[in-house]
Design an enzyme around this catalytic site. Structure first.
Site, PDB file in Angstrom:
ATOM      1  N   LYS A   8      31.625  38.906  45.155  1.00 23.15           N
ATOM      2  CA  LYS A   8      31.826  40.362  45.067  1.00 23.15           C
ATOM      3  C   LYS A   8      30.795  40.917  44.100  1.00 23.15           C
ATOM      4  CE  LYS A   8      35.040  43.876  43.198  1.00 23.15           C
ATOM      5  NZ  LYS A   8      36.390  44.186  42.700  1.00 23.15           N
ATOM      6  N   ASP A  62      32.336  49.906  39.163  1.00 23.81           N
ATOM      7  CA  ASP A  62      33.556  50.295  39.875  1.00 23.81           C
ATOM      8  C   ASP A  62      34.261  51.427  39.141  1.00 23.81           C
ATOM      9  OD1 ASP A  62      35.820  50.480  41.389  1.00 23.81           O
ATOM     10  OD2 ASP A  62      36.697  48.573  40.726  1.00 23.81           O
ATOM     11  N   LYS A 121      39.497  55.594  38.386  1.00 22.41           N
ATOM     12  CA  LYS A 121      40.144  54.839  37.312  1.00 22.41           C
ATOM     13  C   LYS A 121      40.306  55.724  36.073  1.00 22.41           C
ATOM     14  CE  LYS A 121      38.444  50.186  38.360  1.00 22.41           C
ATOM     15  NZ  LYS A 121      39.760  49.569  38.572  1.00 22.41           N
ATOM     16  N   ASP A 173      32.006  44.147  37.283  1.00 15.74           N
ATOM     17  CA  ASP A 173      32.662  43.943  38.574  1.00 15.74           C
ATOM     18  C   ASP A 173      31.755  43.242  39.593  1.00 15.74           C
ATOM     19  OD1 ASP A 173      35.074  44.097  39.885  1.00 15.74           O
ATOM     20  OD2 ASP A 173      34.747  46.108  40.685  1.00 15.74           O
ATOM     21  N   ASP A 227      40.120  52.319  45.149  1.00 13.68           N
ATOM     22  CA  ASP A 227      39.866  51.400  44.031  1.00 13.68           C
ATOM     23  C   ASP A 227      40.098  49.933  44.440  1.00 13.68           C
ATOM     24  OD1 ASP A 227      39.160  50.614  41.520  1.00 13.68           O
ATOM     25  OD2 ASP A 227      41.066  51.191  40.560  1.00 13.68           O
ATOM     26  N   GLU A 251      38.406  48.207  46.365  1.00 13.00           N
ATOM     27  CA  GLU A 251      37.151  48.189  47.123  1.00 13.00           C
ATOM     28  C   GLU A 251      36.566  46.789  47.288  1.00 13.00           C
ATOM     29  OE1 GLU A 251      37.287  48.581  43.950  1.00 13.00           O
ATOM     30  OE2 GLU A 251      35.753  47.142  43.359  1.00 13.00           O
ATOM     31  N   ARG A 286      37.909  43.974  48.224  1.00 15.06           N
ATOM     32  CA  ARG A 286      38.300  43.371  49.505  1.00 15.06           C
ATOM     33  C   ARG A 286      37.585  44.032  50.668  1.00 15.06           C
ATOM     34  NH1 ARG A 286      44.461  44.766  48.174  1.00 15.06           N
ATOM     35  NH2 ARG A 286      43.577  44.604  46.073  1.00 15.06           N
TER      36      ARG A 286
HETATM   37  N1  BES Z   1      37.571  45.506  39.861  1.00 11.32           N
HETATM   38  C1  BES Z   1      38.953  45.841  39.941  1.00 11.32           C
HETATM   39  C2  BES Z   1      39.846  44.718  39.393  1.00 11.32           C
HETATM   40  C3  BES Z   1      39.921  44.646  37.901  1.00 11.32           C
HETATM   41  C4  BES Z   1      40.639  45.582  37.183  1.00 11.32           C
HETATM   42  C5  BES Z   1      39.323  43.608  37.223  1.00 11.32           C
HETATM   43  C6  BES Z   1      40.714  45.489  35.806  1.00 11.32           C
HETATM   44  C7  BES Z   1      39.414  43.521  35.871  1.00 11.32           C
HETATM   45  C8  BES Z   1      40.103  44.462  35.149  1.00 11.32           C
HETATM   46  C9  BES Z   1      39.349  46.091  41.388  1.00 11.32           C
HETATM   47  O1  BES Z   1      38.381  46.675  42.165  1.00 11.32           O
HETATM   48  C10 BES Z   1      40.502  47.028  41.346  1.00 11.32           C
HETATM   49  O2  BES Z   1      40.327  48.133  40.946  1.00 11.32           O
HETATM   50  N2  BES Z   1      41.669  46.549  41.770  1.00 11.32           N
HETATM   51  C11 BES Z   1      42.856  47.335  41.756  1.00 11.32           C
HETATM   52  C12 BES Z   1      43.604  47.073  43.037  1.00 11.32           C
HETATM   53  C13 BES Z   1      44.743  48.004  43.277  1.00 11.32           C
HETATM   54  C14 BES Z   1      44.233  49.408  43.528  1.00 11.32           C
HETATM   55  C15 BES Z   1      45.533  47.500  44.469  1.00 11.32           C
HETATM   56  C16 BES Z   1      43.691  46.929  40.537  1.00 11.32           C
HETATM   57  O3  BES Z   1      43.724  45.741  40.210  1.00 11.32           O
HETATM   58  O4  BES Z   1      44.236  47.813  39.904  1.00 11.32           O
HETATM   59 ZN    ZN Z   2      36.450  46.334  41.654  1.00 15.55          ZN
HETATM   60 MN    MN Z   3      38.414  48.799  42.058  1.00 18.20          MN
END
Ligand code: BES
Ligand code: ZN
Ligand code: MN
Length: 492
Positions: free
Chosen positions: A264, A269, A276, A287, A346, A348, A350
């Site tokens: 990824k 992000d 966010k 990210d 968010d 994204e 996947r």
């Molecule tokens: N890059 C983030 C995951 C992440 C968040 C890694 C905080 C490290 C610290 C990912 O893209 C994301 O935002 N995931 C969301 C998914 C949710 C919207 C289902 C998350 O984990 O909040």
């Molecule tokens: Zn992300």
């Molecule tokens: Mn995200």
């Protein structure tokens, strides 16, 4: 850094610093004893007078007269009878941490003689070389003041006897360290510099430096033609165009199926329209650490040239909320033909991965491992010590778990049971891109599993292990050691 192995006596090595481990209690390692005798009991006197306890990871530098050493570095080894991998790492990092800004030009490390539980000397040599590279890392690219060069130019590891497997271990440890440090450089570089095109340039440069690596870059037009619409839906809100980076290493026979890594590579992000919160959003420059670990592993593979075939693919985009950005509720057709209702922009990672995972079918892979900072939920589940591991194949899962144990770069398996899949049911499309609060790491992997049915696949969620926050903020280079151990285990 220059490395060597020493098989002569300690005194016959030309190093100006001897590094010895001192335990808190019990018998001293042979080298500490030798050093103590050579210095007329100085080391034992220091301990006896209460100036050094041998506590794990403590250090003491003794200035001497240059014959045979200008200094001895004592490193606390704790309780010697039961050193774990993590404790061994602590000892090595403490030693190098003290040495790296000292005056020594050439250090002789005797730490490879320590009895690490269930590990042989070759492992200890490889691990030490890697730990040295890790400790000596610094990221000064964006500091205006020039950092002075270090005095330390050579590290020699004292070993029991000359042996080709120890030489190989020394090389492996160094290359894994180089791969980790490349991954850290890429991870630490801010989003205004580290863009999809900048990552692509690094992949191109790798192919220029190593004849055994070929790199191909797909731009947005080429991805559009392939139907990689969900990947492109992530970069739609950004001025930075997306890139699919494909690196191939062919060290095996033409008929050997390749091991494929998919990273990824979200270079920043923001969350997109599902923006966010502002706090610590700067950390979302990390990210792309999955992508960085793929590049790091490819570099280490290129240096070591094992007899295997490896393909490294990076799905890279910037997730921004521009006026052309994807809206929550938008329905997009993936490269696989399945349609996705994007309920949260968010989620994204996947979306870029699913198209990359469909793309890699063309390589007829032996195995596919994707590496992604995919879910905050993984940090809640496992904290910062283990990566989350999910797989559609128990043998592959076992191999990756073992690689993690061997290298101290650990992963922990979570279930990928069918019962979780219904959390992704959509009223309007074939699948939705979020599965609600329960088991966020598992439902993210469930989403990916819809695109990996035709091959043996595992997913590593590295959100908790790829970087540190707080005072030590920065990329860690994980899980390059795990990936390298796994890949090299196929090289025979
Ligand atoms: N890059 C983030 C995951 C992440 C968040 C890694 C905080 C490290 C610290 C990912 O893209 C994301 O935002 N995931 C969301 C998914 C949710 C919207 C289902 C998350 O984990 O909040
Ligand atoms: Zn992300
Ligand atoms: Mn995200």
């Amino acid at each position: 850094m220059k490395y060597a192995l020493n098989t002569k006596g300690l005194i016959d090595c030309s190093a100006d610093c001897l590094v010895v481990a001192i335990p808190e209690s019990g018998t001293w390692p042979a080298s500490a004893d030798t050093a103590d005798k050579q210095e007329d009991g100085l080391l034992r006197r220091v301990v006896k007078q209460g100036d050094f306890s041998g506590k794990l990871g403590s250090t003491m530098l003794l200035p001497l007269n240059g014959k045979p050493w200008s200094r001895i570095l004592m490193v606390g080894a704790g309780k010697l009878d039961s050193i774990t991998v993590q404790q061994f790492r602590k000892i090595a990092i403490a030693a190098l941490g003290r040495l790296k800004d000292a005056g020594s030009k050439h250090a002789l490390l005797t730490l490879a003689e320590l009895p690490v539980k269930d590990r042989d000397e070759a492992w200890r040599v490889a691990f030490l070389a890697r730990a040295c590279e890790e400790s000596l890392y610094r990221f000064t690219e964006f500091k205006s003041e020039k950092t002075p060069a270090r005095a330390l130019k050579q590290i020699t590891l004292d070993v029991s006897a000359a042996d080709a497997s120890l030489e190989q271990a020394l090389q492996t440890g160094q290359s894994v360290g180089h791969g980790m440090n490349l991954a850290r450089d890429l991870g630490n570089t801010p989003g205004n510099v580290c863009t999809p095109r900048w990552l692509a340039k690094h992949a191109k440069d790798l192919a220029k430096e190593f004849d055994c690596v070929e790199t191909e870059i797909l731009d947005e037009k080429q991805m559009k033609a392939l139907g990689m619409n969900t990947l492109l839906s992530v970069s739609a809100g950004s001025a930075e165009p997306a890139r699919l980076i494909v690196m191939q290493y062919k060290g095996g026979k033409a008929k050997d199926k390749p091991h494929v890594l998919v990273g990824k590579g979200i270079t920043f992000d923001t969350g997109g329209i599902s923006l966010k919160p502002g706090e610590a959003m700067d950390e979302m420059k990390f990210d792309m650490c999955g992508a960085a670990s793929v590049l790091g592993a490819m570099r280490a593979i290129a240096e070591l040239k094992p007899k295997i075939n490896v393909v490294g693919v990076i799905a890279s985009a910037e997730n921004m909320p521009g006026s052309a950005a994807t809206r929550p509720g938008d329905i997009i057709k993936t490269m696989s033909g399945q349609t996705v209702e994007i309920l949260n922009t968010d989620a994204e990672g996947r979306l870029v991965l699913c198209d990359a995972l469909t793309y890699v079918e063309r390589f007829k892979p032996a195995t596919v491992v994707d590496i992604a900072t995919l879910t905050g939920a993984c940090i809640i589940a496992l904290g910062h010590h283990a990566a989350g591991l999910l797989s559609n194949d128990d043998n592959l899962a076992k191999a990756l778990l073992e690689a993690g144990e061997r290298t101290g770069d650990r992963a922990w398996q979570l279930p990928l049971w069918d019962e979780y899949q219904s959390q992704l049911d959509s009223n309007f499309a074939d699948i939705q891109n979020i599965g609600g609060r329960p088991a966020g790491t598992i439902t993210a992997a469930c989403y990916l599993s819809r695109f990996t049915k035709d091959y043996t696949w595992a997913h590593l969620d590295i959100a908790g292990v790829a970087w540190l926050s707080g005072k030590e903020k920065g990329a860690t280079g994980r899980p390059v050691p795990l990936l390298m151990d796994y890949l090299l285990s196929h090289a025979g």
